[in-house]
Design a protein around this motif. Sequence first.
Motif, PDB file in Angstrom:
ATOM      1  N   SER A 377       2.768 -10.975  -0.120  1.00 41.05           N
ATOM      2  CA  SER A 377       3.308  -9.945   0.761  1.00 41.05           C
ATOM      3  C   SER A 377       2.215  -9.337   1.637  1.00 41.05           C
ATOM      4  CB  SER A 377       3.990  -8.852  -0.070  1.00 41.05           C
ATOM      5  OG  SER A 377       4.450  -7.802   0.743  1.00 41.05           O
ATOM      6  N   ALA A 383       5.546  -7.956  10.931  1.00 42.64           N
ATOM      7  CA  ALA A 383       6.728  -7.160  10.575  1.00 42.64           C
ATOM      8  C   ALA A 383       7.906  -7.446  11.479  1.00 42.64           C
ATOM      9  CB  ALA A 383       6.390  -5.673  10.636  1.00 42.64           C
ATOM     10  N   LYS A 387      14.049 -11.520   8.874  1.00 42.02           N
ATOM     11  CA  LYS A 387      13.637 -11.530   7.467  1.00 42.02           C
ATOM     12  C   LYS A 387      12.122 -11.708   7.404  1.00 42.02           C
ATOM     13  CE  LYS A 387      17.906 -13.428   5.487  1.00 42.02           C
ATOM     14  NZ  LYS A 387      18.488 -14.538   4.677  1.00 42.02           N
ATOM     15  N   ARG A 390       6.808 -10.649   4.683  1.00 46.48           N
ATOM     16  CA  ARG A 390       6.181  -9.545   3.969  1.00 46.48           C
ATOM     17  C   ARG A 390       7.209  -8.787   3.137  1.00 46.48           C
ATOM     18  NH1 ARG A 390       2.620  -4.744   6.926  1.00 46.48           N
ATOM     19  NH2 ARG A 390       1.927  -3.691   5.028  1.00 46.48           N
ATOM     20  N   LYS A 391       8.384  -8.587   3.703  1.00 42.63           N
ATOM     21  CA  LYS A 391       9.445  -7.891   2.987  1.00 42.63           C
ATOM     22  C   LYS A 391      10.055  -8.775   1.911  1.00 42.63           C
ATOM     23  CE  LYS A 391      13.826  -5.464   3.763  1.00 42.63           C
ATOM     24  NZ  LYS A 391      14.795  -5.015   4.802  1.00 42.63           N
ATOM     25  N   GLN A 395       9.982  -7.647  -2.014  1.00 38.32           N
ATOM     26  CA  GLN A 395      11.223  -7.413  -2.749  1.00 38.32           C
ATOM     27  C   GLN A 395      11.380  -8.395  -3.902  1.00 38.32           C
ATOM     28  OE1 GLN A 395      13.459  -4.763  -2.107  1.00 38.32           O
ATOM     29  NE2 GLN A 395      14.023  -5.462  -4.152  1.00 38.32           N
ATOM     30  N   LEU A 438       6.506  -2.258   0.829  1.00 39.49           N
ATOM     31  CA  LEU A 438       7.859  -2.053   1.355  1.00 39.49           C
ATOM     32  C   LEU A 438       7.944  -0.786   2.196  1.00 39.49           C
ATOM     33  CD1 LEU A 438      10.522  -3.024  -1.344  1.00 39.49           C
ATOM     34  CD2 LEU A 438      10.085  -4.078   0.862  1.00 39.49           C
ATOM     35  N   LEU A 441       6.226  -1.367   5.586  1.00 36.95           N
ATOM     36  CA  LEU A 441       7.044  -2.238   6.427  1.00 36.95           C
ATOM     37  C   LEU A 441       8.285  -1.520   6.932  1.00 36.95           C
ATOM     38  CD1 LEU A 441       7.267  -5.214   7.439  1.00 36.95           C
ATOM     39  CD2 LEU A 441       8.796  -5.594   5.509  1.00 36.95           C
ATOM     40  N   SER A 442       8.915  -0.707   6.086  1.00 36.28           N
ATOM     41  CA  SER A 442      10.117   0.022   6.496  1.00 36.28           C
ATOM     42  C   SER A 442       9.798   1.015   7.613  1.00 36.28           C
ATOM     43  CB  SER A 442      10.723   0.747   5.294  1.00 36.28           C
ATOM     44  OG  SER A 442      11.087  -0.168   4.278  1.00 36.28           O
TER      45      SER A 442
END
Length: 716
Positions: A377, A383, A387, A390-391, A395, A438, A441-442
Amino acid sequence: MASDKPRPSKRRKLDSSALAEPDGGRLSESATLKPLSPAVLLVSLPGLLAHPPNHKYYIPSLVLSLAALRKCLKLSGLSPEIECRAWTGLAEIGMKVISGGLSQSEDYPWAKGIEGEVEKAMSKGSIIAQKHPSLRPYKLHLALLQAQLSQWQHKFKFARTQLRKLLSSFAPNDPPYTIYSVHLAYINLLVSPSSPNNIASSSSTPSSPPVAGSQDMHAALSAVDDLASAANSKGHKHMVLLSRVLHLRILVAANMWADVPEALKTAEQALGLSYQASATPKPRRPGEQDQFISFEDNFEAAMAVHLLMMSVVFFTHVGNAEEASPRLAHLHALMDSGVLDKFPDGMVEIPLPNSAPVVLHVTHPRVLFLLTFLVSSTSKRDAVGRKPKRKVFAQAGLDAWENESARDISFALWAGIGDVEEVEQRLARIRADLLCELIALSIMRSEFDVAEKNLDILVAHTRTYDIFPLFAARIALHHGHLAHALGQSVRASQCYNAAAGNAEPGSFVHAAALASSFALRLGLMQREHSAQGEDQEESGLPYERDIVDEGIHIAQACKGMGGTLEAVGQVLLACLTPEILVAKQHLKQALSLATKARDNHLRALILALIASHYFHTASDHALEMLQTCEQLAAGLGAPVDKSKPRPDSTDAAIPVGNAPLSLWVGERFLELFRRAGKEARVQKQLAHNKLLAKAVEDLVRRGTRTGGQDPLNTMS
């Protein structure tokens, strides 16, 4: 119907007291097993009662083992070998009790005061082993236990002196495994932090994992070179390989990045590894996979996994995605082949000719398994997309963590309670790191609800496992970035200051917090000047001298912190310089760093800044960069599916990605289209800008009504 096969004859019942000879004959009734003497039975009981440290009977096995050895030592007429074994066993079991913190706990009164008994056992056993040359292996082993006890007592200098004397006292006929064991113990002692660590109290957790000083690290590197020389002189290739990997590990742990490339090249050559950097992934046929070297030897397989992880971390840190990609693919191939099954309890053996093997304690496979998700990740910096990998890896790592937490962990019989606690702490930190990935990235993708939810989970998780001080600075930094993205400038500034105050000076988080805070201040100053209608003269500095000096200092601090922060430092310098040509050079260098690292989030910002410099002088060049920036900004929040809302729908939300950046680009597009007289494009851009302006308004409104938990109160 009767069977044609003859009925098998019955076996003759043998007397339980009789034994069969190898040639099939019978032994006499008097030739029976002889009972063990009480001394041999008592000294052998600890081996029969041994359990892994996470077994429910581990503590009773320690109590019974101590009782058996104490009773053995009370017997009269013991031979020197039995007595020396008993004293050594008592020292070993006692060190397990001490290192596990049992002697410091009121829950185990039987372990109180065992330190004195262990010291006595080491002294008695060493005296016996010194009088009998045949018992010399016990003397060496007791010396290693004495060094461990001295380290636990915080007598670090004394422990190092003991091991140095032991290294210089080897005889030519000493077995190689004892020599290598002492070398490894000395290296481990040097890389361990020389600071008190109270096992019974966990409230004084440091703000970052403890690392040995630079002087100790250089001493450790010298000790590794001595190990390599000893292995080379004896022709033990596996020990040479171990020294190469240890050398690289020490450099990475000490952040001595300038020396890593040469050490990495040497270690990869020792394993026969070579890779070809690729700018873009090669096209594959369905079911086709890359061919990588596999390892049948357990030790080589373990070293390959550790080496690949360190290499991916290094190339990700310096921002070289082309070199990190093939090594990450090899790491995935090894994991898919079940390489961790070769050392399920974290123990590998290095076979040596005419000697017992060296038993090596490596990183536990459960940690390596989950660490692979984290490394994967972290190495995927892009980013943008529906999809992002990294995410996906982050996850998947969190899901695997939840699944693995319900399974028992396999430990070796010689492991202690400290090993169990270390694995549990590492697993807890890995989950926290995955949550941080996460969250970051979010925020980049404007998925603020997901970021806030994971921030709450992160705080609860770090509090539960008592590792919050380790992540306090990063949590504050994430809160600052979230508030910054939502337009909460006051809260963002407070969070950045909290992150810088809780981070270790000179660390990545400290430099990132300073750079973020300074960039926020620059933005607020420019907004204030724009609101007041003030125009900056082309000659002279746009900022005060102290502001410029502070920015240059922060940009210098970003150097050596990896490709991402170095690019951020170049952006800050570009914003501070009054000369357009110099600013373009800084932005060009920042764009090169971001592109090399495949960090499209930072690349979008840099392209926007470059386009602003060419906006009035080279419209075509500016338009080209703005188009690329628009695509990247839209991809920072692209939905998973490709379904698009109908044009006549008023309720469906159109994903805009990074709304502020998209609106800024749209306004530049509008001005360029008007300048070129493209009325149709102007009208279309006006409609699109209206949607983007509404998205920005919704973002500001959301930031106004959202308070969130104050990280300053959380850290108190």
